[in-house]
Write a protein that holds these residues in place. Structure first.
Motif: not given
Length: 366
Positions: A225-234
């Motif tokens: 779930d956290a990865l889905r939030r992380a990917r847009p701001v990589l």
């Protein structure tokens, strides 16, 4: 205050002196002990000589253990064997001298510094010199909300930079880096998975205090779930640390980058410091040249991060306690490498043998 741009570190950080490293290698060839006989100690000594910019290398005289402490909101999701909000108890154990890192540091002559970046406890529970740096109390639960605001992430990065400057200015010649956190390995695994492009299950370990299968599955789900939030701001390291990091993670990242600027060598501990190193590497690709991986912690996320940074752990003893303990165990080897490189005698120069010219025959008198 201007907004921090981590990409600026790419221009500020240089590699350790390659010429000095070659000089150290050449000197090693002249020592009385055969090349290769000391194994990896030679490599450690040459790395340290390059970091110091001198041959022969100086002995390590002022090592320092620096531990960043925080509570992570994701611990409330049941991903840790420890109770959410209990990181201050880890800090108290270190301060009271009852933790493994405290006991070893006292034996090895290393000072210990604890920095509260984001503990979720009343400040009165701990000494003022520990809590005065706190960026915020705890962090957001990264599977459903940001860990920090952008401003808090910026403040935490600057905190780490400031601590690095203080250590360098005080004469610290080698840092042993660690963390004191609850939920920190979940945050670290998220960062590693995001930066390496892997699935949660590939990087999810059992933590410093091993968790059961059900807890491990909850941990995997939280990381996904956290990865889905992380990917847009990589593409933005500060935004990434705000979204799925934490105050201690951001502070360690800033600390590692500024240590490289100040040419202070660092020994990394477990998956948390490795994940922070991975974020720092994205900002400045030369930064990992200033770090050693102290140990293999057994966390798959750490192995993935160290592989990406081309860092080979010095030790693999199955130490999972965290808190900088594994990294501290590598300190005597680095000290030994420096002492041998500095004090072993060089081979005696071989005197050229005199060429033996046969005597001229005596003339006989007639």
């Amino acid at each position: 205050m201007t907004t921090l741009n981590l990409d600026d570190f790419s221009d500020l950080i240089e590699r350790p002196d390659g010429g000095v490293r070659r000089d150290a290698e050449e000197r090693r060839e002249r020592l009385a002990v055969p090349a290769g006989a000391l194994g990896r100690l030679d490599e450690l000594a040459e790395w340290l000589a390059a970091a110091q910019g001198r041959v022969p290398v100086r002995p390590i005289e002022r090592p320092r253990v620096v531990l960043f402490a925080a509570d992570h909101g994701i611990a409330a999701a049941g991903v840790s064997a420890r109770t959410a909000g209990d990181a201050h108890e880890l800090v108290r154990s270190v301060l009271d001298g009852n933790s493994p890192v405290s006991i070893l540091a006292a034996r090895l002559g290393a000072g210990v510094r604890v920095v509260d970046a984001g503990l979720d406890c009343e400040p009165a529970l701990l000494p003022e010199d520990v809590v005065r740096h706190r960026v915020r109390r705890g962090s957001g639960r990264i599977d459903v909300e940001d860990a920090l605001t952008r401003e808090e992430a910026d403040a935490a990065l600057r905190l780490g930079m400031r601590i690095a400057d203080e250590e360098a200015d005080s004469g610290t010649d080698l840092v042993v880096l660690g963390d004191l956190s609850v939920g920190g390995t979940t945050v670290a695994a998220t960062l590693v998975a995001a930066l390496c492009g892997t699935d949660a299950s590939v990087v999810t370990g059992r933590g410093g205090r091993p968790i059961d299968d059900l807890t491990w599955m909850r941990k995997c789900a939280a990381i996904r779930d956290a990865l889905r939030r992380a990917r847009p701001v990589l593409g933005d390291q500060v935004a990434l640390l705000a979204a799925v990091g934490g105050a201690d993670v951001a502070a360690i990242t800033g600390f590692l980058l500024q240590c490289a600027v100040r040419r202070t060598p660092v020994i990394l501990d477990g998956v948390v410091s490795a994940a922070c190193g991975l974020v720092a590497q994205r900002a400045a690709f030369r930064a990992p040249d200033w770090w050693l991986a102290g140990q293999a912690s057994g966390e798959p996320g750490q192995a993935k991060a160290l592989d990406r940074m081309a860092l080979n752990p010095v030790l693999d003893h199955g130490v999972t306690v965290g808190e900088g303990t594994g990294a501290l165990l590598a300190l005597p080897l680095v000290q030994a490498a420096a002492a041998l490189a500095a004090d072993l005698p060089e081979r005696a120069a071989q005197e050229p043998q005199e060429s033996k010219v046969p005597p001229e025959p005596l003339e006989t008198q007639g």
